[in-house]
Scaffold this motif. Structure first.
Motif, PDB file in Angstrom:
ATOM      1  N   TYR A  13       0.376   7.834  -9.446  1.00 56.18           N
ATOM      2  CA  TYR A  13       0.794   8.503  -8.217  1.00 56.18           C
ATOM      3  C   TYR A  13      -0.353   8.706  -7.232  1.00 56.18           C
ATOM      4  O   TYR A  13      -0.156   9.313  -6.178  1.00 56.18           O
ATOM      5  CB  TYR A  13       1.440   9.853  -8.542  1.00 56.18           C
ATOM      6  CG  TYR A  13       2.713   9.717  -9.341  1.00 56.18           C
ATOM      7  CD1 TYR A  13       3.754   8.891  -8.909  1.00 56.18           C
ATOM      8  CD2 TYR A  13       2.876  10.392 -10.543  1.00 56.18           C
ATOM      9  CE1 TYR A  13       4.916   8.750  -9.643  1.00 56.18           C
ATOM     10  CE2 TYR A  13       4.038  10.262 -11.293  1.00 56.18           C
ATOM     11  CZ  TYR A  13       5.048   9.445 -10.833  1.00 56.18           C
ATOM     12  OH  TYR A  13       6.196   9.314 -11.564  1.00 56.18           O
ATOM     13  N   ILE A  14      -1.533   8.244  -7.583  1.00 58.42           N
ATOM     14  CA  ILE A  14      -2.638   8.262  -6.627  1.00 58.42           C
ATOM     15  C   ILE A  14      -3.044   6.813  -6.341  1.00 58.42           C
ATOM     16  O   ILE A  14      -2.864   5.929  -7.181  1.00 58.42           O
ATOM     17  CB  ILE A  14      -3.849   9.066  -7.140  1.00 58.42           C
ATOM     18  CG1 ILE A  14      -4.471   8.417  -8.377  1.00 58.42           C
ATOM     19  CG2 ILE A  14      -3.460  10.516  -7.414  1.00 58.42           C
ATOM     20  CD1 ILE A  14      -5.809   9.013  -8.764  1.00 58.42           C
ATOM     21  N   GLU A  15      -3.554   6.596  -5.148  1.00 59.95           N
ATOM     22  CA  GLU A  15      -3.851   5.223  -4.734  1.00 59.95           C
ATOM     23  C   GLU A  15      -5.062   4.654  -5.462  1.00 59.95           C
ATOM     24  O   GLU A  15      -5.146   3.449  -5.704  1.00 59.95           O
ATOM     25  CB  GLU A  15      -4.049   5.168  -3.221  1.00 59.95           C
ATOM     26  CG  GLU A  15      -3.875   3.783  -2.646  1.00 59.95           C
ATOM     27  CD  GLU A  15      -3.392   3.779  -1.201  1.00 59.95           C
ATOM     28  OE1 GLU A  15      -3.046   2.701  -0.702  1.00 59.95           O
ATOM     29  OE2 GLU A  15      -3.371   4.854  -0.571  1.00 59.95           O
ATOM     30  N   GLU A  16      -6.012   5.506  -5.809  1.00 63.78           N
ATOM     31  CA  GLU A  16      -7.180   5.051  -6.559  1.00 63.78           C
ATOM     32  C   GLU A  16      -6.768   4.591  -7.953  1.00 63.78           C
ATOM     33  O   GLU A  16      -5.906   5.201  -8.594  1.00 63.78           O
ATOM     34  CB  GLU A  16      -8.198   6.184  -6.708  1.00 63.78           C
ATOM     35  CG  GLU A  16      -8.950   6.530  -5.446  1.00 63.78           C
ATOM     36  CD  GLU A  16      -9.838   7.751  -5.661  1.00 63.78           C
ATOM     37  OE1 GLU A  16     -11.066   7.604  -5.522  1.00 63.78           O
ATOM     38  OE2 GLU A  16      -9.298   8.826  -5.949  1.00 63.78           O
ATOM     39  N   SER A  47       0.836  -1.198   0.000  1.00 66.82           N
ATOM     40  CA  SER A  47       0.000   0.000   0.000  1.00 66.82           C
ATOM     41  C   SER A  47       0.870   1.246   0.000  1.00 66.82           C
ATOM     42  O   SER A  47       2.072   1.193   0.268  1.00 66.82           O
ATOM     43  CB  SER A  47      -0.907   0.014   1.236  1.00 66.82           C
ATOM     44  OG  SER A  47      -0.121   0.167   2.405  1.00 66.82           O
ATOM     45  N   PHE A  48       0.238   2.393  -0.263  1.00 68.10           N
ATOM     46  CA  PHE A  48       0.935   3.674  -0.181  1.00 68.10           C
ATOM     47  C   PHE A  48       1.384   3.935   1.255  1.00 68.10           C
ATOM     48  O   PHE A  48       2.478   4.455   1.497  1.00 68.10           O
ATOM     49  CB  PHE A  48       0.012   4.805  -0.655  1.00 68.10           C
ATOM     50  CG  PHE A  48       0.006   5.009  -2.142  1.00 68.10           C
ATOM     51  CD1 PHE A  48      -0.068   3.931  -3.007  1.00 68.10           C
ATOM     52  CD2 PHE A  48       0.062   6.285  -2.681  1.00 68.10           C
ATOM     53  CE1 PHE A  48      -0.077   4.115  -4.390  1.00 68.10           C
ATOM     54  CE2 PHE A  48       0.051   6.490  -4.054  1.00 68.10           C
ATOM     55  CZ  PHE A  48      -0.016   5.397  -4.912  1.00 68.10           C
ATOM     56  N   LYS A  84       1.883   3.254  -7.714  1.00 70.18           N
ATOM     57  CA  LYS A  84       1.285   1.918  -7.834  1.00 70.18           C
ATOM     58  C   LYS A  84       1.583   1.317  -9.205  1.00 70.18           C
ATOM     59  O   LYS A  84       1.606   2.023 -10.219  1.00 70.18           O
ATOM     60  CB  LYS A  84      -0.220   1.967  -7.582  1.00 70.18           C
ATOM     61  CG  LYS A  84      -1.033   2.684  -8.643  1.00 70.18           C
ATOM     62  CD  LYS A  84      -2.526   2.585  -8.340  1.00 70.18           C
ATOM     63  CE  LYS A  84      -3.374   3.266  -9.401  1.00 70.18           C
ATOM     64  NZ  LYS A  84      -3.225   4.731  -9.435  1.00 70.18           N
ATOM     65  N   ILE A  85       1.779   0.036  -9.221  1.00 76.83           N
ATOM     66  CA  ILE A  85       1.981  -0.716 -10.455  1.00 76.83           C
ATOM     67  C   ILE A  85       0.845  -1.723 -10.566  1.00 76.83           C
ATOM     68  O   ILE A  85       0.705  -2.616  -9.732  1.00 76.83           O
ATOM     69  CB  ILE A  85       3.332  -1.468 -10.457  1.00 76.83           C
ATOM     70  CG1 ILE A  85       4.471  -0.547 -10.010  1.00 76.83           C
ATOM     71  CG2 ILE A  85       3.598  -2.071 -11.830  1.00 76.83           C
ATOM     72  CD1 ILE A  85       4.683   0.675 -10.860  1.00 76.83           C
ATOM     73  N   GLU A  86       0.016  -1.576 -11.579  1.00 78.62           N
ATOM     74  CA  GLU A  86      -1.084  -2.501 -11.802  1.00 78.62           C
ATOM     75  C   GLU A  86      -0.668  -3.588 -12.795  1.00 78.62           C
ATOM     76  O   GLU A  86       0.248  -3.398 -13.596  1.00 78.62           O
ATOM     77  CB  GLU A  86      -2.306  -1.766 -12.344  1.00 78.62           C
ATOM     78  CG  GLU A  86      -2.907  -0.749 -11.393  1.00 78.62           C
ATOM     79  CD  GLU A  86      -4.112  -0.062 -11.986  1.00 78.62           C
ATOM     80  OE1 GLU A  86      -5.114  -0.760 -12.276  1.00 78.62           O
ATOM     81  OE2 GLU A  86      -4.054   1.173 -12.169  1.00 78.62           O
TER      82      GLU A  86
END
Length: 271
Positions: free
Chosen positions: A168-171, A41-42, A215-217
């Motif tokens: 750069y955003i968690e969403e 998580s962030f 985040k890396i999806e």
């Protein structure tokens, strides 16, 4: 000399190499992005940054970034192609540029084609960036540019555009669009880091200042999530100038970022 270095590296314990890599990473942030670690998580990534007595955060020199972005990279040309064709063949006039700095894409693309008089290019950014964007706009030709901090304005957009910002955003992107009930005709995503297999959060250092989570999806999951909210993929490309080398986790590294165009699915009406 190279052979000697390789030999020394091969006999040096991994924990020593890892410790050295972390010291080098946190010594001084560079202009070009580097990445370290894998987190869930962030929050977890931010806690790790704090261990080094460094405040988590990012502060970009947007004036310098504008100079850097005025020269297009290879991954910008697919965006230029699609925007040119969409804006010239469809009755679409509003662009919502999420995380668009001081209007860097607007200024870079405006050198290659003339925007229609009724175009509104809205850049959504942090308050201090909005201030910088309005200051720069006074000296450059930014007649179609509007800066805001209000993400809800994406509801009014014909085209949702984001380049090198959404990670750069968690969403996730589909979550952001659903949150504001936004249904643009087209979604253009450029410079997004997508893994072929894994999903994780890493720490990035770049832009000359700061350490911050990104985040890396998983690529397949990202495309599936867009399809689930009613968007079909129209195009994709590789952003070969950007790669993900993850210090401490080389198995998570990949060779290029990605770009996509999605179009809203039109449901046929039945009598």
């Amino acid at each position: 000399m190279t052979r000697i270095k390789s030999l020394l590296k091969s006999v040096t314990p991994t924990f020593v190499l890892d410790a050295r890599a972390q010291r080098n990473f946190f010594a001084k942030p560079g202009w070009y992005a580097t990445h370290l670690g894998a987190f869930n998580s962030f929050g977890e990534a931010n806690e790790y940054i704090k261990k080094y007595s460094i405040p988590a955060g990012f502060k970009l020199n947007h004036d310098e970034w504008l100079k850097e972005r005025m020269k297009l990279s290879s991954h910008d040309y697919p965006v230029l192609f699609w925007l040119y064709n969409i804006l010239n063949s469809k009755n679409l006039t509003t662009i919502f540029d999420f995380g668009g700095s001081v209007g860097v894409s607007y200024y870079a693309f405006s050198k290659y084609f003339t925007f229609s008089s009724n175009l509104l290019w809205t850049v959504c950014e942090l308050p201090e960036v909005v201030d910088s964007g309005n200051r720069i706009k006074e000296h450059l030709d930014g007649e179609h540019l509007f800066f805001t901090t209000d993400q809800q304005l994406m509801q009014k957009a014909d085209i949702f555009y984001t380049s090198g910002a959404i990670h750069y955003i968690e969403e996730k992107l589909h979550e952001l669009l659903e949150k504001y009930n936004a249904r643009p005709e087209y979604i253009i995503v450029n410079k997004i880091p997508l893994s072929p297999a894994s999903e994780f959060v890493t720490i990035e250092s770049g832009g000359g200042s700061g350490y911050y989570p990104c985040k890396i999806e998983r690529e397949s999951s990202f495309i599936a999530s867009m399809k689930k909210i009613g968007y079909d993929e129209q195009d994709r490309w590789k952003c070969v100038e950007h790669k993900m080398n993850v210090i401490l986790h080389p198995e998570l590294s990949f060779t290029s970022f990605r770009g996509f165009v999605f179009k809203k699915v039109t449901v046929a009406k039945h009598d």
